[in-house]
Scaffold this motif. Structure first.
Motif, PDB file in Angstrom:
ATOM      1  N   LYS A  17      55.952 -10.947  20.236  1.00  0.00           N
ATOM      2  CA  LYS A  17      56.999 -11.871  20.653  1.00  0.00           C
ATOM      3  C   LYS A  17      57.684 -12.440  19.426  1.00  0.00           C
ATOM      4  O   LYS A  17      57.048 -12.667  18.396  1.00  0.00           O
ATOM      5  CB  LYS A  17      56.403 -13.005  21.493  1.00  0.00           C
ATOM      6  N   THR A  43      60.613 -14.076  23.156  1.00  0.00           N
ATOM      7  CA  THR A  43      61.122 -12.838  23.747  1.00  0.00           C
ATOM      8  C   THR A  43      60.245 -11.680  23.294  1.00  0.00           C
ATOM      9  O   THR A  43      59.889 -11.582  22.122  1.00  0.00           O
ATOM     10  CB  THR A  43      62.581 -12.586  23.291  1.00  0.00           C
ATOM     11  N   LYS A  93      64.110 -13.199  15.385  1.00  0.00           N
ATOM     12  CA  LYS A  93      64.494 -13.312  16.795  1.00  0.00           C
ATOM     13  C   LYS A  93      65.226 -12.035  17.165  1.00  0.00           C
ATOM     14  O   LYS A  93      65.887 -11.412  16.335  1.00  0.00           O
ATOM     15  CB  LYS A  93      65.352 -14.556  17.053  1.00  0.00           C
ATOM     16  N   LYS A  94      65.087 -11.652  18.421  1.00  0.00           N
ATOM     17  CA  LYS A  94      65.704 -10.416  18.904  1.00  0.00           C
ATOM     18  C   LYS A  94      67.214 -10.538  18.839  1.00  0.00           C
ATOM     19  O   LYS A  94      67.776 -11.543  19.251  1.00  0.00           O
ATOM     20  CB  LYS A  94      65.234 -10.130  20.327  1.00  0.00           C
TER      21      LYS A  94
END
Length: 73
Positions: A7, A12, A71-72
């Motif tokens: 994650k 996410t 972060k994605k």
């Protein structure tokens, strides 16, 4: 990697081949390079170690990052 879930800093789920963005400036050990916040890293690889991903950037090849600093995209 069947049971390990990766994650990002927002919670996410990350998958093999995703693109991520750095959430803070990171000093790369063993070099004089600093990867700046907002740097886009494409095509990540998941490792057998929870919380760690492998990737390549334009300046550094074979980089291992902690998933809490990305972060994605």
């Amino acid at each position: 990697m069947s049971d390990i879930t990766f994650k990002d800093s927002n919670g996410t789920v990350l998958e093999e081949g995703d693109s991520v963005t750095l959430t803070k400036d990171l000093k790369v050990k063993g070099t004089s390079e600093t990867l700046k916040r907002g740097t886009l890293v494409k095509n990540i690889r998941l490792t057998s170690r929870p919380g760690e991903i492998e990737c390549n950037t334009k300046k550094v090849k074979g980089l291992v990052l902690k998933s809490e600093f990305v972060k994605k995209a």
